[in-house]
Design a protein around this motif. Structure first.
Motif, PDB file in Angstrom:
ATOM      1  N   ASP A  45       6.877  17.965   2.380  1.00 34.07           N
ATOM      2  CA  ASP A  45       7.166  18.962   3.415  1.00 34.07           C
ATOM      3  C   ASP A  45       7.908  20.109   2.746  1.00 34.07           C
ATOM      4  N   PRO A  46       7.234  21.246   2.529  1.00 34.41           N
ATOM      5  CA  PRO A  46       7.896  22.366   1.844  1.00 34.41           C
ATOM      6  C   PRO A  46       8.977  23.032   2.674  1.00 34.41           C
ATOM      7  N   GLU A  47       9.012  22.754   3.987  1.00 34.32           N
ATOM      8  CA  GLU A  47       9.983  23.397   4.860  1.00 34.32           C
ATOM      9  C   GLU A  47      10.874  22.373   5.552  1.00 34.32           C
ATOM     10  N   ILE A  48      11.177  21.294   4.859  1.00 33.38           N
ATOM     11  CA  ILE A  48      11.996  20.243   5.457  1.00 33.38           C
ATOM     12  C   ILE A  48      13.373  20.796   5.803  1.00 33.38           C
ATOM     13  N   HIS A  70       1.758  15.116  10.096  1.00 29.36           N
ATOM     14  CA  HIS A  70       2.702  15.374  11.186  1.00 29.36           C
ATOM     15  C   HIS A  70       3.250  16.790  11.051  1.00 29.36           C
ATOM     16  N   VAL A  71       2.358  17.757  11.236  1.00 25.22           N
ATOM     17  CA  VAL A  71       2.707  19.169  11.101  1.00 25.22           C
ATOM     18  C   VAL A  71       2.234  19.919  12.338  1.00 25.22           C
ATOM     19  N   PRO A  72       2.872  21.045  12.675  1.00 28.05           N
ATOM     20  CA  PRO A  72       2.388  21.857  13.795  1.00 28.05           C
ATOM     21  C   PRO A  72       1.117  22.590  13.400  1.00 28.05           C
ATOM     22  N   LEU A  73       0.341  22.991  14.388  1.00 30.41           N
ATOM     23  CA  LEU A  73      -0.852  23.788  14.117  1.00 30.41           C
ATOM     24  C   LEU A  73      -0.473  25.260  14.119  1.00 30.41           C
ATOM     25  N   VAL A  74      -0.342  25.826  12.928  1.00 30.78           N
ATOM     26  CA  VAL A  74      -0.082  27.248  12.731  1.00 30.78           C
ATOM     27  C   VAL A  74      -1.080  27.745  11.704  1.00 30.78           C
ATOM     28  N   GLN A 132       0.843  -1.198   0.000  1.00 36.95           N
ATOM     29  CA  GLN A 132       0.000   0.000   0.000  1.00 36.95           C
ATOM     30  C   GLN A 132       0.880   1.251   0.000  1.00 36.95           C
ATOM     31  N   THR A 133       0.296   2.360  -0.443  1.00 36.52           N
ATOM     32  CA  THR A 133       1.022   3.634  -0.454  1.00 36.52           C
ATOM     33  C   THR A 133       0.628   4.471   0.756  1.00 36.52           C
ATOM     34  N   LEU A 134       1.634   4.892   1.494  1.00 39.85           N
ATOM     35  CA  LEU A 134       1.437   5.788   2.633  1.00 39.85           C
ATOM     36  C   LEU A 134       1.936   7.167   2.262  1.00 39.85           C
ATOM     37  N   GLY A 135       1.086   8.165   2.411  1.00 38.28           N
ATOM     38  CA  GLY A 135       1.490   9.552   2.213  1.00 38.28           C
ATOM     39  C   GLY A 135       1.780  10.194   3.554  1.00 38.28           C
ATOM     40  N   VAL A 136       2.950  10.783   3.684  1.00 33.93           N
ATOM     41  CA  VAL A 136       3.360  11.434   4.932  1.00 33.93           C
ATOM     42  C   VAL A 136       3.471  12.927   4.676  1.00 33.93           C
ATOM     43  N   ILE A 137       2.630  13.700   5.332  1.00 36.62           N
ATOM     44  CA  ILE A 137       2.665  15.154   5.206  1.00 36.62           C
ATOM     45  C   ILE A 137       3.302  15.722   6.467  1.00 36.62           C
ATOM     46  N   GLY A 181       4.961  17.019  -4.668  1.00 33.92           N
ATOM     47  CA  GLY A 181       5.075  18.452  -4.865  1.00 33.92           C
ATOM     48  C   GLY A 181       4.030  19.260  -4.131  1.00 33.92           C
ATOM     49  N   SER A 182       3.032  18.588  -3.536  1.00 35.45           N
ATOM     50  CA  SER A 182       1.959  19.316  -2.860  1.00 35.45           C
ATOM     51  C   SER A 182       1.175  18.378  -1.957  1.00 35.45           C
ATOM     52  N   VAL A 183       0.387  18.977  -1.073  1.00 37.06           N
ATOM     53  CA  VAL A 183      -0.523  18.201  -0.232  1.00 37.06           C
ATOM     54  C   VAL A 183      -1.511  17.446  -1.100  1.00 37.06           C
ATOM     55  N   ASN A 184      -2.040  18.118  -2.107  1.00 38.31           N
ATOM     56  CA  ASN A 184      -3.046  17.491  -2.964  1.00 38.31           C
ATOM     57  C   ASN A 184      -2.496  16.268  -3.682  1.00 38.31           C
TER      58      ASN A 184
END
Length: 398
Positions: A174-177, A208-212, A145-150, A193-196
């Motif tokens: 992750d655009p700010e890795i 797995h991102v902070p809430l901002v 299966q494919t897992l997407g990690v944001i 290249g994107s969340v979508n």
């Protein structure tokens, strides 16, 4: 303020903090407790400091965890007070819970457990009921299966690595890795290249991102429909990162198979396709100990040496001691600040032995080692410079 002759710092503890961390604050240098007055620092886990009067004596706030939503960070920044956290200290605990969440959804563990709990152990045809009933819970395996990690910070990287070892394909975004995260990311992770793109291509998507401001409602009504109808969305970051109404609409329309989260919000309770856990992400003994040790060590370095690491509102700054007399200055990041500080020190007869200055957004921080003791008048002169937020004198203790 602590006595400069002894530098014994009062530390207010507002939640249960692991003894592994607190034991690193020696009684000779620190007064630690829940009833401390005029604290130099505050140690906190879940206590909400919004609306709480934070004493003017506070020089640092430490969150024994990753998120700092319970701390008024902008107000502390304006006072020149760093807010420390423990990024990555609970990463393994969260990683393991994400794996649990994926397996629970894939193998229909929650309804299967409920089915077994309702069986009558005295029934003579128990075995037949088990065999007949288990057909309703047939699932699928994670391998292939494919897992997407944001979000590819420490947690995201560990999740990606574990998934690869389970035979999954992993797509990451992750655009700010950070450079460190990029180095630790398994080479098998494909970059999106994107969340979508992640939502569209993955059977599982984990956040797995902070809430901002930029991540609030990251998955919402406009993009949740990009996920597969048999897709599983997992949120072990922060509740507000996902729109619960969008999730419920997608589940109701059978455009999403499961939602797994660590936040049992009222609207989600009782839904058969929602697996909601009671904020267990960091609830392991090991994670609590790691977080406590990490923030306590950061606090000691800050109070005793002026060093900063893992403050959400300050730059990382450290400098080897080259003098017994050190001044730490938090100031607004504006032109000619270093010139004014140097001028004030020269006027006080202080010779600068070594200096480091770093900035982060509107905040800057300066460490200065000088060759002779610093008087109260000299400190007051520096503190009076427009834009200086806090000045601390950190002489070496005998």
């Amino acid at each position: 303020m602590p006595d400069r002759a002894t530098q014994r710092f009062p530390v207010l503890v507002m939640n249960q903090i692991s003894a592994s961390g607190l034991s690193r604050l020696s009684a000779e240098r620190y007064q630690v407790g829940k009833d401390v007055t005029d604290p130099a620092a505050v140690l906190v886990r879940s206590a909400d400091l919004h609306g709480v009067t934070i004493p003017a004596t506070v020089q640092a706030i430490c969150r024994a965890g990753a998120g700092v939503n319970n701390i008024p960070v902008p107000a502390m920044t304006a006072r020149g007070v760093p807010v420390f956290n423990a990024p990555g200290a609970n990463a393994n605990a969260v990683k393991e819970l994400v794996l649990v969440g994926m397996l629970m959804a894939a193998r229909h563990i929650a309804p299967a457990l409920d089915f077994v709990a309702k069986l009558d152990g005295a029934s003579p045809d128990l075995d037949k009921k088990v065999e007949d009933g288990k057909k309703a819970f047939a699932g699928f395996e994670l391998a292939g299966q494919t897992l997407g990690v944001i979000g590819l910070g420490k947690i995201g990287c560990l999740v990606a690595d574990a998934a690869i070892k389970l035979g999954m394909d992993v797509l990451g975004f992750d655009p700010e890795i950070t450079v460190d995260a990029a180095w630790s990311l398994p080479s098998q992770v494909r970059r999106a290249g994107s969340v979508n793109e992640v939502l569209r291509a993955s059977r599982f998507v984990t956040l797995h991102v902070p809430l901002v401001a930029a991540t609030k409602g990251l998955v919402n009504e406009s993009n949740i429909g990009l996920m597969r109808a048999d897709g599983v969305l997992l949120n072990f970051s922060r509740e507000g990162v996902v729109s619960n109404s969008a999730v419920l609409d997608a589940l109701g329309a059978k455009e999403l198979a499961h939602y797994v989260c660590d936040f049992p919000e009222a609207s989600l309770l009782g839904h058969p396709k929602v697996i909601a856990l009671p904020h267990l992400g960091a609830s392991t003994r090991e994670a609590e100990e790691n977080c406590a040790v990490m923030v306590v060590d950061q606090l000691r370095e800050y109070l005793e040496q002026g060093h900063i690491s893992n403050a959400v509102n300050f730059p990382n700054v450290s400098m080897a001691r080259e003098s017994a007399y050190r001044i730490a200055i938090a100031n607004s990041n504006v032109p000619n600040m270093l010139g004014q500080i140097s001028t004030a020190m020269a006027a006080a007869g202080l010779n600068i032995h070594n200096m480091v200055n770093k900035s982060r957004g509107e905040m800057a921080y300066t460490l200065v080692d000088v060759d002779s003791p610093v008087t109260e008048d000299a400190l007051a002169h520096i503190a009076a410079i427009p834009g200086v937020l806090k000045v601390r004198y950190l002489p070496v203790q005998a």
